[in-house]
Design a protein around this motif. Structure first.
Motif, PDB file in Angstrom:
ATOM      1  N   PRO A 121       0.805  -1.230   0.000  1.00  0.00           N
ATOM      2  CA  PRO A 121       0.000   0.000   0.000  1.00  0.00           C
ATOM      3  C   PRO A 121       0.835   1.276   0.000  1.00  0.00           C
ATOM      4  N   GLY A 122       0.238   2.340  -0.493  1.00  0.00           N
ATOM      5  CA  GLY A 122       0.751   3.689  -0.275  1.00  0.00           C
ATOM      6  C   GLY A 122       1.903   4.142  -1.127  1.00  0.00           C
ATOM      7  N   PHE A 123       2.064   3.599  -2.339  1.00  0.00           N
ATOM      8  CA  PHE A 123       3.183   4.052  -3.167  1.00  0.00           C
ATOM      9  C   PHE A 123       3.090   5.564  -3.377  1.00  0.00           C
ATOM     10  N   GLY A 124       4.190   6.243  -3.131  1.00  0.00           N
ATOM     11  CA  GLY A 124       4.234   7.697  -3.256  1.00  0.00           C
ATOM     12  C   GLY A 124       4.103   8.417  -1.925  1.00  0.00           C
ATOM     13  N   ARG A 125       3.520   7.755  -0.929  1.00  0.00           N
ATOM     14  CA  ARG A 125       3.322   8.372   0.376  1.00  0.00           C
ATOM     15  C   ARG A 125       4.516   8.091   1.279  1.00  0.00           C
ATOM     16  N   SER A 126       4.921   9.084   2.029  1.00  0.00           N
ATOM     17  CA  SER A 126       6.068   8.901   2.920  1.00  0.00           C
ATOM     18  C   SER A 126       5.699   8.126   4.177  1.00  0.00           C
ATOM     19  N   GLU A 127       4.458   8.272   4.647  1.00  0.00           N
ATOM     20  CA  GLU A 127       4.090   7.687   5.936  1.00  0.00           C
ATOM     21  C   GLU A 127       4.216   6.177   5.966  1.00  0.00           C
ATOM     22  N   VAL A 128       3.999   5.533   4.834  1.00  0.00           N
ATOM     23  CA  VAL A 128       4.015   4.063   4.827  1.00  0.00           C
ATOM     24  C   VAL A 128       5.418   3.491   4.982  1.00  0.00           C
ATOM     25  N   VAL A 129       6.442   4.326   4.843  1.00  0.00           N
ATOM     26  CA  VAL A 129       7.805   3.870   5.122  1.00  0.00           C
ATOM     27  C   VAL A 129       8.391   4.578   6.342  1.00  0.00           C
ATOM     28  N   GLU A 130       7.651   5.504   6.910  1.00  0.00           N
ATOM     29  CA  GLU A 130       8.062   6.090   8.178  1.00  0.00           C
ATOM     30  C   GLU A 130       7.746   5.131   9.320  1.00  0.00           C
ATOM     31  N   TRP A 131       6.601   4.449   9.199  1.00  0.00           N
ATOM     32  CA  TRP A 131       6.153   3.461  10.180  1.00  0.00           C
ATOM     33  C   TRP A 131       5.776   2.181   9.438  1.00  0.00           C
ATOM     34  N   LEU A 132       6.127   1.032  10.007  1.00  0.00           N
ATOM     35  CA  LEU A 132       5.835  -0.229   9.336  1.00  0.00           C
ATOM     36  C   LEU A 132       4.523  -0.848   9.779  1.00  0.00           C
ATOM     37  N   ASP A 133       3.932  -0.331  10.834  1.00  0.00           N
ATOM     38  CA  ASP A 133       2.609  -0.784  11.269  1.00  0.00           C
ATOM     39  C   ASP A 133       1.702   0.444  11.294  1.00  0.00           C
ATOM     40  N   PRO A 134       0.611   0.434  10.569  1.00  0.00           N
ATOM     41  CA  PRO A 134      -0.240   1.630  10.474  1.00  0.00           C
ATOM     42  C   PRO A 134      -0.922   2.012  11.776  1.00  0.00           C
ATOM     43  N   SER A 135      -0.832   1.176  12.804  1.00  0.00           N
ATOM     44  CA  SER A 135      -1.485   1.512  14.069  1.00  0.00           C
ATOM     45  C   SER A 135      -0.589   2.314  14.988  1.00  0.00           C
ATOM     46  N   ILE A 136       0.661   2.502  14.600  1.00  0.00           N
ATOM     47  CA  ILE A 136       1.629   3.116  15.502  1.00  0.00           C
ATOM     48  C   ILE A 136       1.525   4.628  15.497  1.00  0.00           C
ATOM     49  N   THR A 137       1.675   5.236  16.714  1.00  0.00           N
ATOM     50  CA  THR A 137       1.690   6.688  16.803  1.00  0.00           C
ATOM     51  C   THR A 137       2.985   7.194  17.406  1.00  0.00           C
ATOM     52  N   LYS A 138       3.242   6.912  18.660  1.00  0.00           N
ATOM     53  CA  LYS A 138       4.382   7.532  19.340  1.00  0.00           C
ATOM     54  C   LYS A 138       5.242   6.503  20.060  1.00  0.00           C
ATOM     55  N   SER A 139       5.718   5.526  19.354  1.00  0.00           N
ATOM     56  CA  SER A 139       6.611   4.541  19.939  1.00  0.00           C
ATOM     57  C   SER A 139       7.738   4.251  18.969  1.00  0.00           C
ATOM     58  N   LEU A 140       8.887   3.881  19.519  1.00  0.00           N
ATOM     59  CA  LEU A 140      10.002   3.511  18.657  1.00  0.00           C
ATOM     60  C   LEU A 140       9.750   2.197  17.948  1.00  0.00           C
ATOM     61  N   ALA A 141       8.856   1.389  18.504  1.00  0.00           N
ATOM     62  CA  ALA A 141       8.567   0.097  17.879  1.00  0.00           C
ATOM     63  C   ALA A 141       7.927   0.306  16.517  1.00  0.00           C
ATOM     64  N   GLY A 142       8.482  -0.299  15.528  1.00  0.00           N
ATOM     65  CA  GLY A 142       7.931  -0.189  14.184  1.00  0.00           C
ATOM     66  C   GLY A 142       8.337   1.059  13.441  1.00  0.00           C
ATOM     67  N   ALA A 143       9.137   1.928  14.077  1.00  0.00           N
ATOM     68  CA  ALA A 143       9.585   3.135  13.393  1.00  0.00           C
ATOM     69  C   ALA A 143      10.604   2.770  12.327  1.00  0.00           C
ATOM     70  N   TYR A 144      10.538   3.481  11.202  1.00  0.00           N
ATOM     71  CA  TYR A 144      11.499   3.226  10.136  1.00  0.00           C
ATOM     72  C   TYR A 144      12.151   4.549   9.733  1.00  0.00           C
ATOM     73  N   PHE A 145      11.651   5.243   8.725  1.00  0.00           N
ATOM     74  CA  PHE A 145      12.237   6.527   8.334  1.00  0.00           C
ATOM     75  C   PHE A 145      11.680   7.701   9.134  1.00  0.00           C
ATOM     76  N   LYS A 146      10.964   7.449  10.214  1.00  0.00           N
ATOM     77  CA  LYS A 146      10.190   8.499  10.879  1.00  0.00           C
ATOM     78  C   LYS A 146      11.065   9.600  11.468  1.00  0.00           C
TER      79      LYS A 146
END
Length: 447
Positions: A121-146
């Motif tokens: 999902p989300g080709f072109g959008r930055s958010e889909v590679v900033e976080w690897l789980d769409p449920s994440i908000t403010k945790s280091l878990a699952g963070a990628y390019f964030k």
């Protein structure tokens, strides 16, 4: 050879259930009428290119049977990577069956399990590679390019306008990701236009390095001169990794105490990308030993026998399919290679018995995942005809591991210096910049 550590995945269970606006499909609050309003400082727009395991993956199920009674047979599209609820004992069997690929040595391609549809999902959008789980908000878990993304946005970048993402099916190698290269070229051109005709920076991690190299090798000099400013590579697996041999042999437990590498191996070895990321013949000698038993040595020259002996000849077939994409011709654009070093990294497997026993892992220098020779192989491009005089900056970070580089403050500051502060780097071509010796000379950004 997934990039996410299980210790981070476990933290996901502690997360709240809040959602960010962009996960609900809400539009950006920016309401600009002119392109230049979105890029008033004329920043080079950034496209993130992730590595192995660095894209979200969604699955749809319409299966006639399942492995266990608790495995779902039907489901509309849902997040399958990174989904912590599926990466637990017992349920992991269902996940493996849904994610694994089957290789066809006649068509030389792979297919999903029957009844499973996979999409990225989300080709072109930055958010889909900033976080690897769409449920994440403010945790280091699952963070990628964030961390890098947040730093750039704080300086004026706009998500999905001057900050983009190019996720792909990381299970597959370039030979089965051809449409992605077409889509990436269009994304570069579109981002160039909406970013005020500023040339693009490709910011890549791990497998994203060789994927970007294949992409740039496909483009003309004129196209690259017009559209590409530079590549910033973080832990680029340019020449592969000996860890891939280890994964084929015994799997990888992702650092988990709850899961077995031998269990996860059933999915991991079906990915052609794993075969592609094996050590490059350009940087490993043909007689270099990668695994040894009490009776036999496996080198680069007889890896076909290794795959036969581990009972997975398909691995060799996939390796042959991906060899054309190990061409190491220079990209012809400016490159900044940042990578960790000094972390024990698999170089060779030593078996006291045969391949059915558990090997001892012999380690060497690298970032814990990718060997040093691969991380700094970008230096070889300097001065080559194909590089066309474009500078290669090679910068090592002692003690920084393969994933830690994405959140390292020095790396974030380097990116900001380069893209926002317009600071130049007086680094000669092919010079490896050693922070231990020269950080006081380098814009004081280590401080």
């Amino acid at each position: 050879m997934r990039i996410v550590q299980w210790t981070a995945i476990l933290l996901l269970f502690c997360l709240c259930d809040a959602r960010l606006d962009f996960w609900n499909g809400k539009e950006s609050t920016h309401n600009h009428n002119k392109v230049n309003d979105l890029n008033p400082n004329k920043f080079s727009p950034v496209i993130f290119i992730p590595g192995d395991g660095g894209s979200q993956v969604e699955a749809k199920l319409n299966k006639t049977s399942s492995l266990h009674y608790y495995c779902e047979k039907t489901a509309d599209f849902f997040n399958i990577w990174l989904n912590p609820k599926l990466l637990v004992p017992l349920v992991i069997d269902c996940w493996i069956d849904n994610v694994k690929l089957t290789y066809d040595n006649k068509t030389r391609t792979t297919q999903n399990t029957p009844g499973v549809t996979i999409r990225i999902p989300g080709f072109g959008r930055s958010e889909v590679v900033e976080w690897l789980d769409p449920s994440i908000t403010k945790s280091l878990a699952g963070a990628y390019f964030k961390d890098i993304a947040n730093a750039l946005v704080a300086k004026g970048y706009v998500r999905n306008v001057t900050l983009r993402g190019a996720p792909f099916d990381f299970r597959k190698a370039p030979n089965e990701n051809q449409q992605w290269f077409v889509d990436l070229k269009q994304l570069v051109e579109d981002t160039y236009t909406q970013g005020g005709e500023q040339r693009i920076t490709l910011l890549v991690h791990s497998m994203g390095g060789p994927m970007s190299l294949v992409f740039l090798q496909k483009q003309t000099k004129e196209w690259k001169d017009k559209y590409i400013a530079q590549v910033i590579s973080l832990a680029g697996a340019w020449a592969g990794s000996a860890k891939a041999i280890k994964v084929f042999a015994i799997g990888d437990d992702l650092g988990s105490f709850a899961l077995s590498g031998s269990v996860l191996r059933a999915e991991q070895i079906t990915s052609p990308s794993l075969a592609w990321l094996m050590p490059s013949p350009h940087f490993w000698k043909s007689n270099e030993v990668l695994a040894t038993t009490h009776t036999k040595q496996y080198t680069m020259s007889n890896l076909n026998e290794f795959f036969d002996d581990i009972g997975y000849p398909q691995g060799w077939d996939m390796r042959q399919d991906t060899l054309p994409f190990t061409d190491f011709t220079a990209p012809g654009v400016e490159v900044h290679c940042l990578y960790g070093e000094g972390m024990p990294t698999v170089e060779r497997l030593n078996y006291k018995g045969d391949l059915k026993t558990t090997p001892t892992l012999v380690t060497g220098d690298g970032d814990g995942t990718v060997n040093a020779r691969s991380l700094k192989s970008c230096e070889r491009w300097s001065g080559t005809k194909a590089q066309r005089g474009k500078t290669i900056h090679s910068i090592e970070l002692p003690g920084v591991d393969h994933m830690g580089i994405l959140s390292d403050k020095r790396v974030v500051e380097y990116v900001l210096d380069l893209l926002v502060r317009n600071k130049t780097y007086d680094i000669e071509e092919n010079e490896r910049y050693d922070y231990r010796r020269q950080h006081q000379l380098h814009h004081n950004w280590l401080n």
